[in-house]
Design a protein around this motif. Sequence first.
Motif, PDB file in Angstrom:
ATOM      1  N   ILE A  86       1.008  -6.052   6.841  1.00 45.49           N
ATOM      2  CA  ILE A  86       0.481  -5.068   5.912  1.00 45.49           C
ATOM      3  C   ILE A  86       1.694  -4.196   5.554  1.00 45.49           C
ATOM      4  O   ILE A  86       2.291  -3.574   6.435  1.00 45.49           O
ATOM      5  CB  ILE A  86      -0.640  -4.206   6.540  1.00 45.49           C
ATOM      6  CG1 ILE A  86      -1.798  -5.094   7.023  1.00 45.49           C
ATOM      7  CG2 ILE A  86      -1.099  -3.142   5.553  1.00 45.49           C
ATOM      8  CD1 ILE A  86      -2.471  -5.941   5.962  1.00 45.49           C
ATOM      9  N   GLN A  87       2.059  -4.183   4.288  1.00 49.35           N
ATOM     10  CA  GLN A  87       3.258  -3.479   3.837  1.00 49.35           C
ATOM     11  C   GLN A  87       2.896  -2.107   3.273  1.00 49.35           C
ATOM     12  O   GLN A  87       1.946  -1.986   2.489  1.00 49.35           O
ATOM     13  CB  GLN A  87       3.962  -4.280   2.747  1.00 49.35           C
ATOM     14  CG  GLN A  87       4.394  -5.658   3.206  1.00 49.35           C
ATOM     15  CD  GLN A  87       5.005  -6.445   2.073  1.00 49.35           C
ATOM     16  OE1 GLN A  87       6.208  -6.605   2.026  1.00 49.35           O
ATOM     17  NE2 GLN A  87       4.182  -6.913   1.154  1.00 49.35           N
ATOM     18  N   VAL A  88       3.681  -1.111   3.672  1.00 50.20           N
ATOM     19  CA  VAL A  88       3.464   0.255   3.205  1.00 50.20           C
ATOM     20  C   VAL A  88       4.778   0.774   2.621  1.00 50.20           C
ATOM     21  O   VAL A  88       5.791   0.812   3.321  1.00 50.20           O
ATOM     22  CB  VAL A  88       3.015   1.187   4.347  1.00 50.20           C
ATOM     23  CG1 VAL A  88       2.719   2.592   3.816  1.00 50.20           C
ATOM     24  CG2 VAL A  88       1.799   0.620   5.070  1.00 50.20           C
ATOM     25  N   LEU A  89       4.745   1.165   1.358  1.00 52.79           N
ATOM     26  CA  LEU A  89       5.903   1.776   0.726  1.00 52.79           C
ATOM     27  C   LEU A  89       5.805   3.280   0.915  1.00 52.79           C
ATOM     28  O   LEU A  89       4.862   3.915   0.438  1.00 52.79           O
ATOM     29  CB  LEU A  89       5.964   1.429  -0.764  1.00 52.79           C
ATOM     30  CG  LEU A  89       7.099   2.085  -1.549  1.00 52.79           C
ATOM     31  CD1 LEU A  89       8.468   1.665  -0.995  1.00 52.79           C
ATOM     32  CD2 LEU A  89       6.985   1.755  -3.027  1.00 52.79           C
ATOM     33  N   VAL A  90       6.762   3.840   1.651  1.00 51.15           N
ATOM     34  CA  VAL A  90       6.838   5.279   1.868  1.00 51.15           C
ATOM     35  C   VAL A  90       8.050   5.726   1.048  1.00 51.15           C
ATOM     36  O   VAL A  90       9.180   5.706   1.525  1.00 51.15           O
ATOM     37  CB  VAL A  90       6.997   5.619   3.366  1.00 51.15           C
ATOM     38  CG1 VAL A  90       6.924   7.125   3.581  1.00 51.15           C
ATOM     39  CG2 VAL A  90       5.938   4.898   4.196  1.00 51.15           C
ATOM     40  N   ASP A  91       7.786   6.091  -0.193  1.00 48.96           N
ATOM     41  CA  ASP A  91       8.844   6.273  -1.172  1.00 48.96           C
ATOM     42  C   ASP A  91       9.199   7.742  -1.388  1.00 48.96           C
ATOM     43  O   ASP A  91       8.323   8.603  -1.420  1.00 48.96           O
ATOM     44  CB  ASP A  91       8.419   5.634  -2.497  1.00 48.96           C
ATOM     45  CG  ASP A  91       9.577   5.363  -3.431  1.00 48.96           C
ATOM     46  OD1 ASP A  91      10.743   5.437  -2.984  1.00 48.96           O
ATOM     47  OD2 ASP A  91       9.314   5.069  -4.608  1.00 48.96           O
ATOM     48  N   PHE A  92      10.494   7.970  -1.562  1.00 51.64           N
ATOM     49  CA  PHE A  92      11.047   9.294  -1.831  1.00 51.64           C
ATOM     50  C   PHE A  92      11.918   9.212  -3.089  1.00 51.64           C
ATOM     51  O   PHE A  92      13.138   9.376  -3.014  1.00 51.64           O
ATOM     52  CB  PHE A  92      11.867   9.782  -0.628  1.00 51.64           C
ATOM     53  CG  PHE A  92      11.029  10.021   0.587  1.00 51.64           C
ATOM     54  CD1 PHE A  92      10.526  11.278   0.864  1.00 51.64           C
ATOM     55  CD2 PHE A  92      10.712   8.973   1.442  1.00 51.64           C
ATOM     56  CE1 PHE A  92       9.732  11.491   1.981  1.00 51.64           C
ATOM     57  CE2 PHE A  92       9.918   9.176   2.559  1.00 51.64           C
ATOM     58  CZ  PHE A  92       9.423  10.437   2.828  1.00 51.64           C
ATOM     59  N   PRO A  93      11.298   8.938  -4.243  1.00 48.31           N
ATOM     60  CA  PRO A  93      12.089   8.800  -5.466  1.00 48.31           C
ATOM     61  C   PRO A  93      12.591  10.146  -5.956  1.00 48.31           C
ATOM     62  O   PRO A  93      12.023  11.192  -5.627  1.00 48.31           O
ATOM     63  CB  PRO A  93      11.079   8.206  -6.449  1.00 48.31           C
ATOM     64  CG  PRO A  93       9.765   8.734  -5.990  1.00 48.31           C
ATOM     65  CD  PRO A  93       9.871   8.780  -4.486  1.00 48.31           C
ATOM     66  N   LEU A  98       0.856  -1.182   0.000  1.00 46.83           N
ATOM     67  CA  LEU A  98       0.000   0.000   0.000  1.00 46.83           C
ATOM     68  C   LEU A  98       0.892   1.232   0.000  1.00 46.83           C
ATOM     69  O   LEU A  98       2.063   1.149   0.388  1.00 46.83           O
ATOM     70  CB  LEU A  98      -0.894   0.004   1.248  1.00 46.83           C
ATOM     71  CG  LEU A  98      -1.931  -1.109   1.341  1.00 46.83           C
ATOM     72  CD1 LEU A  98      -2.602  -1.108   2.712  1.00 46.83           C
ATOM     73  CD2 LEU A  98      -2.970  -0.955   0.252  1.00 46.83           C
ATOM     74  N   THR A  99       0.328   2.356  -0.386  1.00 50.53           N
ATOM     75  CA  THR A  99       1.082   3.613  -0.334  1.00 50.53           C
ATOM     76  C   THR A  99       0.432   4.653   0.571  1.00 50.53           C
ATOM     77  O   THR A  99       1.050   5.671   0.849  1.00 50.53           O
ATOM     78  CB  THR A  99       1.240   4.223  -1.749  1.00 50.53           C
ATOM     79  OG1 THR A  99      -0.052   4.395  -2.334  1.00 50.53           O
ATOM     80  CG2 THR A  99       2.095   3.340  -2.633  1.00 50.53           C
ATOM     81  N   HIS A 100      -0.778   4.402   1.032  1.00 53.81           N
ATOM     82  CA  HIS A 100      -1.463   5.368   1.893  1.00 53.81           C
ATOM     83  C   HIS A 100      -1.627   4.777   3.292  1.00 53.81           C
ATOM     84  O   HIS A 100      -2.253   3.728   3.470  1.00 53.81           O
ATOM     85  CB  HIS A 100      -2.814   5.764   1.307  1.00 53.81           C
ATOM     86  CG  HIS A 100      -2.685   6.511   0.015  1.00 53.81           C
ATOM     87  ND1 HIS A 100      -2.311   7.836  -0.020  1.00 53.81           N
ATOM     88  CD2 HIS A 100      -2.834   6.118  -1.269  1.00 53.81           C
ATOM     89  CE1 HIS A 100      -2.255   8.233  -1.275  1.00 53.81           C
ATOM     90  NE2 HIS A 100      -2.560   7.206  -2.055  1.00 53.81           N
ATOM     91  N   MET A 101      -1.091   5.461   4.261  1.00 53.40           N
ATOM     92  CA  MET A 101      -1.060   4.971   5.635  1.00 53.40           C
ATOM     93  C   MET A 101      -2.454   4.761   6.216  1.00 53.40           C
ATOM     94  O   MET A 101      -2.679   3.785   6.930  1.00 53.40           O
ATOM     95  CB  MET A 101      -0.243   5.947   6.492  1.00 53.40           C
ATOM     96  CG  MET A 101       0.030   5.461   7.868  1.00 53.40           C
ATOM     97  SD  MET A 101       1.106   4.012   7.840  1.00 53.40           S
ATOM     98  CE  MET A 101       1.359   3.835   9.586  1.00 53.40           C
ATOM     99  N   ASP A 102      -3.399   5.652   5.925  1.00 53.72           N
ATOM    100  CA  ASP A 102      -4.736   5.503   6.496  1.00 53.72           C
ATOM    101  C   ASP A 102      -5.387   4.193   6.058  1.00 53.72           C
ATOM    102  O   ASP A 102      -5.996   3.494   6.868  1.00 53.72           O
ATOM    103  CB  ASP A 102      -5.618   6.711   6.165  1.00 53.72           C
ATOM    104  CG  ASP A 102      -5.758   6.971   4.676  1.00 53.72           C
ATOM    105  OD1 ASP A 102      -4.918   6.497   3.877  1.00 53.72           O
ATOM    106  OD2 ASP A 102      -6.721   7.668   4.288  1.00 53.72           O
TER     107      ASP A 102
END
Length: 150
Positions: A76-83, A24-28
């Motif tokens: 539950i995996q969350v990608l918090v990306d800073f590309p 997922l990409t959204h924490m909520d």
Amino acid sequence: MKKVGLLIGVCLFAITGWAAEGWLTHMDLAVKKASKEGKHLLLDFSGSDWCGWCIRLDKEVFQKENWKEYASEHLIQVLVDFPQDKSEQSKTLQAENEALAKQYKVKGFPTVIILSPEGRLVDRTGYQRGGATAYIKHIKSLISNDTASE
């Protein structure tokens, strides 16, 4: 008509917040899912297109089938990306990621944060040598320390 259906499918896929397979990409959304399923959250703070250690972690661990199987059952995996190339990220997602990095005091990449199903900080880690099997063992030990202290 097939193109319209494909476009709708792609849009729905993007709206639900899935970055890559199982992420997922959204924490909520992730917090709700973790609470509902009783799973720990794994937040991967990454520079996916420029950070060498992040790329290694992804390639050596997160892309391996045994990791994917373990994670789908337990996390539950969350990608918090800073590309560097932010063209694929909305301004909203960029702001959410910045806020999460500030909240968890992320100083470098990759930083991996483990949260309880309720959202409480369990531990933090990063790249570990040894591939997916060793990383699964490492994450299991962090989670078991959390459940032992409850």
